[in-house]
Design a protein around this motif. Sequence first.
Motif, PDB file in Angstrom:
ATOM      1  N   LEU A   1     -15.000  -4.783   6.968  1.00 39.36           N
ATOM      2  CA  LEU A   1     -15.907  -5.799   7.515  1.00 39.36           C
ATOM      3  C   LEU A   1     -17.290  -5.705   6.901  1.00 39.36           C
ATOM      4  CD1 LEU A   1     -14.865  -5.724  11.289  1.00 39.36           C
ATOM      5  CD2 LEU A   1     -14.127  -7.302   9.494  1.00 39.36           C
ATOM      6  N   ALA A   2     -17.643  -4.532   6.388  1.00 36.04           N
ATOM      7  CA  ALA A   2     -18.931  -4.356   5.717  1.00 36.04           C
ATOM      8  C   ALA A   2     -18.861  -4.716   4.236  1.00 36.04           C
ATOM      9  CB  ALA A   2     -19.409  -2.918   5.880  1.00 36.04           C
ATOM     10  N   ALA A   3     -17.707  -5.232   3.802  1.00 33.26           N
ATOM     11  CA  ALA A   3     -17.483  -5.648   2.406  1.00 33.26           C
ATOM     12  C   ALA A   3     -17.525  -4.483   1.431  1.00 33.26           C
ATOM     13  CB  ALA A   3     -18.488  -6.724   1.984  1.00 33.26           C
ATOM     14  N   ASN A   4     -17.290  -3.273   1.917  1.00 32.69           N
ATOM     15  CA  ASN A   4     -17.225  -2.108   1.029  1.00 32.69           C
ATOM     16  C   ASN A   4     -15.832  -1.920   0.445  1.00 32.69           C
ATOM     17  OD1 ASN A   4     -19.936  -1.277   1.385  1.00 32.69           O
ATOM     18  ND2 ASN A   4     -19.415  -0.402   3.379  1.00 32.69           N
ATOM     19  N   ILE A   5     -14.845  -2.559   1.059  1.00 34.39           N
ATOM     20  CA  ILE A   5     -13.484  -2.571   0.519  1.00 34.39           C
ATOM     21  C   ILE A   5     -13.201  -3.964  -0.016  1.00 34.39           C
ATOM     22  CG2 ILE A   5     -11.031  -2.382   1.053  1.00 34.39           C
ATOM     23  CD1 ILE A   5     -11.663  -0.300   3.130  1.00 34.39           C
ATOM     24  N   GLN A   6     -12.815  -4.040  -1.274  1.00 31.32           N
ATOM     25  CA  GLN A   6     -12.524  -5.331  -1.892  1.00 31.32           C
ATOM     26  C   GLN A   6     -11.054  -5.712  -1.739  1.00 31.32           C
ATOM     27  OE1 GLN A   6     -13.864  -5.226  -5.962  1.00 31.32           O
ATOM     28  NE2 GLN A   6     -15.966  -4.654  -5.393  1.00 31.32           N
ATOM     29  N   THR A   7     -10.167  -4.724  -1.871  1.00 32.17           N
ATOM     30  CA  THR A   7      -8.738  -4.992  -1.749  1.00 32.17           C
ATOM     31  C   THR A   7      -8.094  -3.916  -0.901  1.00 32.17           C
ATOM     32  OG1 THR A   7      -8.734  -5.906  -4.006  1.00 32.17           O
ATOM     33  CG2 THR A   7      -6.587  -5.418  -3.013  1.00 32.17           C
ATOM     34  N   LEU A   8      -7.376  -4.350   0.139  1.00 28.27           N
ATOM     35  CA  LEU A   8      -6.640  -3.425   0.997  1.00 28.27           C
ATOM     36  C   LEU A   8      -5.261  -4.014   1.244  1.00 28.27           C
ATOM     37  CD1 LEU A   8      -6.534  -0.849   2.662  1.00 28.27           C
ATOM     38  CD2 LEU A   8      -7.555  -2.103   4.579  1.00 28.27           C
ATOM     39  N   TYR A   9      -4.302  -3.568   0.442  1.00 30.92           N
ATOM     40  CA  TYR A   9      -2.932  -4.065   0.548  1.00 30.92           C
ATOM     41  C   TYR A   9      -2.072  -3.029   1.279  1.00 30.92           C
ATOM     42  CZ  TYR A   9      -3.568  -8.115  -2.553  1.00 30.92           C
ATOM     43  OH  TYR A   9      -3.951  -9.314  -3.101  1.00 30.92           O
ATOM     44  N   LEU A  10      -1.623  -3.403   2.485  1.00 26.68           N
ATOM     45  CA  LEU A  10      -0.818  -2.511   3.325  1.00 26.68           C
ATOM     46  C   LEU A  10       0.522  -3.135   3.683  1.00 26.68           C
ATOM     47  CD1 LEU A  10      -3.684  -1.393   5.754  1.00 26.68           C
ATOM     48  CD2 LEU A  10      -2.853  -0.196   3.714  1.00 26.68           C
ATOM     49  N   GLN A  11       0.863  -4.255   3.081  1.00 32.12           N
ATOM     50  CA  GLN A  11       2.093  -4.967   3.425  1.00 32.12           C
ATOM     51  C   GLN A  11       3.346  -4.157   3.064  1.00 32.12           C
ATOM     52  OE1 GLN A  11      -0.070  -5.909   1.069  1.00 32.12           O
ATOM     53  NE2 GLN A  11       0.936  -6.737  -0.760  1.00 32.12           N
TER      54      GLN A  11
ATOM     55  N   CYS B   1      -4.093  -7.536   3.369  1.00 35.17           N
ATOM     56  CA  CYS B   1      -2.730  -8.001   3.615  1.00 35.17           C
ATOM     57  C   CYS B   1      -2.013  -6.985   4.494  1.00 35.17           C
ATOM     58  CB  CYS B   1      -1.964  -8.202   2.309  1.00 35.17           C
ATOM     59  SG  CYS B   1      -0.331  -8.954   2.561  1.00 35.17           S
ATOM     60  N   LEU B   2      -1.487  -7.475   5.633  1.00 32.38           N
ATOM     61  CA  LEU B   2      -0.843  -6.598   6.620  1.00 32.38           C
ATOM     62  C   LEU B   2       0.599  -6.999   6.912  1.00 32.38           C
ATOM     63  CD1 LEU B   2      -3.770  -6.437   9.214  1.00 32.38           C
ATOM     64  CD2 LEU B   2      -3.002  -4.557   7.738  1.00 32.38           C
ATOM     65  N   GLN B   3       1.078  -8.064   6.337  1.00 36.89           N
ATOM     66  CA  GLN B   3       2.353  -8.610   6.784  1.00 36.89           C
ATOM     67  C   GLN B   3       3.554  -7.721   6.440  1.00 36.89           C
ATOM     68  OE1 GLN B   3       1.938 -12.367   4.646  1.00 36.89           O
ATOM     69  NE2 GLN B   3       3.902 -11.995   3.645  1.00 36.89           N
ATOM     70  N   TYR B   4       4.617  -7.966   7.176  1.00 35.74           N
ATOM     71  CA  TYR B   4       5.885  -7.242   7.084  1.00 35.74           C
ATOM     72  C   TYR B   4       5.700  -5.757   7.401  1.00 35.74           C
ATOM     73  CZ  TYR B   4      10.837  -7.157   5.959  1.00 35.74           C
ATOM     74  OH  TYR B   4      12.205  -7.071   6.050  1.00 35.74           O
ATOM     75  N   ASN B   5       5.079  -5.511   8.572  1.00 32.47           N
ATOM     76  CA  ASN B   5       4.989  -4.179   9.151  1.00 32.47           C
ATOM     77  C   ASN B   5       5.592  -4.246  10.551  1.00 32.47           C
ATOM     78  OD1 ASN B   5       3.441  -1.997   7.550  1.00 32.47           O
ATOM     79  ND2 ASN B   5       2.270  -3.866   7.140  1.00 32.47           N
ATOM     80  N   CYS B   6       5.479  -3.163  11.281  1.00 35.02           N
ATOM     81  CA  CYS B   6       6.038  -3.125  12.640  1.00 35.02           C
ATOM     82  C   CYS B   6       4.984  -3.559  13.662  1.00 35.02           C
ATOM     83  CB  CYS B   6       6.563  -1.727  12.954  1.00 35.02           C
ATOM     84  SG  CYS B   6       7.960  -1.250  11.906  1.00 35.02           S
ATOM     85  N   MET B   7       4.313  -4.666  13.354  1.00 36.89           N
ATOM     86  CA  MET B   7       3.291  -5.217  14.246  1.00 36.89           C
ATOM     87  C   MET B   7       3.080  -6.673  13.873  1.00 36.89           C
ATOM     88  SD  MET B   7      -0.254  -3.759  12.589  1.00 36.89           S
ATOM     89  CE  MET B   7      -0.548  -3.810  10.812  1.00 36.89           C
ATOM     90  N   VAL B   8       2.496  -7.392  14.782  1.00 32.20           N
ATOM     91  CA  VAL B   8       2.071  -8.746  14.480  1.00 32.20           C
ATOM     92  C   VAL B   8       0.650  -8.656  13.928  1.00 32.20           C
ATOM     93  CG1 VAL B   8       1.554 -11.027  15.414  1.00 32.20           C
ATOM     94  CG2 VAL B   8       3.484  -9.716  16.324  1.00 32.20           C
ATOM     95  N   PRO B   9       0.421  -9.111  12.708  1.00 32.70           N
ATOM     96  CA  PRO B   9      -0.938  -9.007  12.152  1.00 32.70           C
ATOM     97  C   PRO B   9      -1.949  -9.697  13.054  1.00 32.70           C
ATOM     98  CG  PRO B   9       0.631  -9.632  10.443  1.00 32.70           C
ATOM     99  CD  PRO B   9       1.362  -9.709  11.745  1.00 32.70           C
ATOM    100  N   PRO B  10      -2.969  -8.967  13.522  1.00 31.05           N
ATOM    101  CA  PRO B  10      -3.953  -9.566  14.432  1.00 31.05           C
ATOM    102  C   PRO B  10      -4.863 -10.592  13.767  1.00 31.05           C
ATOM    103  CG  PRO B  10      -4.594  -7.334  13.852  1.00 31.05           C
ATOM    104  CD  PRO B  10      -3.240  -7.550  13.274  1.00 31.05           C
ATOM    105  N   VAL B  11      -4.951 -10.546  12.440  1.00 28.35           N
ATOM    106  CA  VAL B  11      -5.742 -11.535  11.708  1.00 28.35           C
ATOM    107  C   VAL B  11      -4.860 -12.120  10.605  1.00 28.35           C
ATOM    108  CG1 VAL B  11      -8.019 -10.561  12.176  1.00 28.35           C
ATOM    109  CG2 VAL B  11      -6.690  -9.677  10.259  1.00 28.35           C
TER     110      VAL B  11
END
Length: 394
Positions: free
Chosen positions: A328-338, A360-370
């Motif tokens: 949220l502080a824009a210190n991470i440019q890419t975070l791929y966890l799918q 990217c959070l999709q296809y995990n054991c949760m509903v992506p909150p965003v």
Amino acid sequence: MLLSGLSKLLCILQCISLAFAIIDPIDFLALQSIRKSLDDVPGSNYFSTWDFTSDPCNFAGVYCDGDKVIALNLGDPRAGAPGLAGRLNPDIGKLSNLAEFTVVPGRIMGSIPVSISQLNNLRFLAISRNFISGQIPASLGQLRGLQTLDLSYNQLSGTIPPSIGNLQALSNVILGHNHLTGPVPQFGSQSLTRLDLKHNNLTGSFSPTSLPPSLQYLSLSWNRFEGPVDQLLTRMNRLNYLDLSMNRFSGVIPGSVFSFPITNLQLQRNSFTGPVLPGNQVSISTVDLSYNRLSGQISPMFSTVENLYLNNNRFTGQVPGSFVDRLLAANIQTLYLQHNFLTGIEINPTAEIPVSSSLCLQYNCMVPPVQTPCPLKAGTQKTRPTEQCVEWRG
């Protein structure tokens, strides 16, 4: 008076003779043979200075010490120059004092002359970005003083001769983008700093002592290597570039790798397993561990990475809160966890992801909150099927 004038004339003729005959006759004939085997491609004028009625030591790319050629740079080194066409003449091996031999990118075909192995003073050999084919001559292992070997971007086949690995003065070996096969020989040079073997068909595994700890640049990507590398990498704390991607390496990734003084760590598309546990906050700007078999929880030590690719693994548990703060502080440019088995992330559904950041959070054991844009390869499914998550939790 007549004798005085004749003496002057003889002196002038002698000076002219010396001016055009300072080069060793064997080197002179060797350069003639080399010239006959090569031509400028359209747009190149490299050979315009090669007029054998003048001193060859003044030719473009020819450098002499006394009457011997010590360096030969074939072609125009200017960026974008089209280079030369033809073949490398075996008479190159007759330039007995040659210490440096380079060929600029062009359309030279044929094999590497075995006669190059006769150049006992050769220190620098670079024949890259042409259409050289055949095998690397095993006799190059006779060049005891060779420091740089660059044969990259050609069409070489066969194995890397074990004799190359025995050269004790080697500091740079660049053989990438060829069709080489078989295992990598053990390199004995303790001054080897660069080893680039990417984009070949090399196979086999590495023992803990296969490569010297002096390495600073190691690229083995796009081959078919396999087996563990944890003990090998643990010895290489001088690396400032490491790319092992697109292989079949297995076993654990040692935590010490993440403290190496590098800016880009490429370990994707292998078969690495187990948890990943850096000892300290990771200062590497780009870390790609995607498409492996890594498991366990994601370490919060990765939250300081600007571009982090952990997708397509078997990570479980919650995404550490430190990731959310830095995202949220824009210190991470890419975070791929799918495509993992993650169960949650504490982020407000109304939170605004900075436009400069990708999550990217999709296809995990949760509903992506965003809901955020994901790469096309992530597919369209938002969550992993429940039965997979239950099975994975055991």
